[in-house]
Design a protein around this motif. Sequence first.
Motif, PDB file in Angstrom:
ATOM      1  N   ASP A  81      20.555 -29.751  22.792  1.00 40.42           N
ATOM      2  CA  ASP A  81      21.746 -29.575  23.104  1.00 40.42           C
ATOM      3  C   ASP A  81      22.173 -28.005  23.349  1.00 40.42           C
ATOM      4  O   ASP A  81      21.623 -27.223  22.965  1.00 40.42           O
ATOM      5  N   PRO A 118      25.509 -25.549  25.080  1.00 43.28           N
ATOM      6  CA  PRO A 118      26.795 -25.495  25.996  1.00 43.28           C
ATOM      7  C   PRO A 118      26.886 -25.183  27.485  1.00 43.28           C
ATOM      8  O   PRO A 118      27.181 -25.509  28.311  1.00 43.28           O
ATOM      9  N   ARG A 149      26.815 -29.239  19.209  1.00 40.72           N
ATOM     10  CA  ARG A 149      28.156 -29.233  19.510  1.00 40.72           C
ATOM     11  C   ARG A 149      29.014 -30.259  18.518  1.00 40.72           C
ATOM     12  O   ARG A 149      30.107 -29.880  17.896  1.00 40.72           O
ATOM     13  N   VAL A 151      27.461 -21.616  20.704  1.00 37.02           N
ATOM     14  CA  VAL A 151      28.332 -23.150  20.135  1.00 37.02           C
ATOM     15  C   VAL A 151      29.522 -22.546  19.255  1.00 37.02           C
ATOM     16  O   VAL A 151      30.610 -23.069  19.418  1.00 37.02           O
ATOM     17  N   GLU A 191      32.250 -21.317  21.395  1.00 40.28           N
ATOM     18  CA  GLU A 191      32.970 -22.306  22.222  1.00 40.28           C
ATOM     19  C   GLU A 191      33.827 -23.036  21.193  1.00 40.28           C
ATOM     20  O   GLU A 191      34.853 -23.425  21.856  1.00 40.28           O
ATOM     21  N   PHE A 192      33.600 -23.157  19.938  1.00 38.33           N
ATOM     22  CA  PHE A 192      34.576 -23.969  18.985  1.00 38.33           C
ATOM     23  C   PHE A 192      35.375 -22.758  18.123  1.00 38.33           C
ATOM     24  O   PHE A 192      36.060 -23.195  17.435  1.00 38.33           O
TER      25      PHE A 192
END
Length: 305
Positions: free
Chosen positions: A78, A80, A220, A240, A243-244
Amino acid sequence: MSKPVTFDSNTPFLSVKQVAEYLQLNEKKVYSLANEGHIPATKVTGKWMFPRELIDRWMLDSSHSGLLKDRLIIAGSDDPLLYRVVNNYAAQMGSHALVSYSPTGTGIGLKLLQSQRIDVCGMHWGPTAESRMRHPALLQQHTQYKNWVLIRAFQREQGLIVSPKLLQLSESPDAFFDTQYRWAMRQKGSGAQRFLLEILSHYHKTTDLLNCEVEANSEREAAAAIAMDMADIAPGARSVATEFGLGFISLGWESFDLALPRNIWFRHLFQEFINELKSLPSQQMAEALTGYDLTSCGELVWGDD
């Protein structure tokens, strides 16, 4: 003269004899192709069976140096940035090509690549300094590895994704091994899980000592668990965490590579995908997400035999 093998045109699975006649090969060659993983096959109670639909696709793909040029299916680790680049590229292709990305983790991704169910597997398996040794070693555990190459996507910063309030307490990993802190654990075979095991080994710890309340199937998903207050900490990339809107404890850099068959490496669709990854908009997105280095993007790092 032996009697010809007959089978219904709608038969979903073929035997070795049926495949040998269907492809006009001898049975020994069919067994060899199956054992080496070169032809779509599965073993049922010790007997090789061949999905007819996949045999047809395999023949077309082989005879035309990659007939499925309008398809690029990516799985594995994974990330992003990779997710956004794939989505942008898919939007550009529209209905002209299928471009998709399914984060499954490194281990499952390589199994899917081995069984020819995907075209590309994203992978990370340790620090950048050791990637040129570790990544090929991981590929060599699969029978198809001689047909594969490794292309560098980027390098990224790896560490621990944490709830922002935890950063006020400490930035040392061992401070959070106490059972009062909830960990989002990654699935077995993922690069992030391997990364966590190495951290724990450094401190002479095991996962049994951690308070693991969540198992996440992607970085994620692990970050989302922290953002939703279902966990406090998880292994993952800086991007990640960004992103959050979460905290991050940096523990070094790793290489994120793409494993794929040689014939797909030369396909126009994949080459254009790499160009998209190198593009200015992708570089700007990498800067916004933070924790990326695209200097070696597109470089062949292994498999040039």
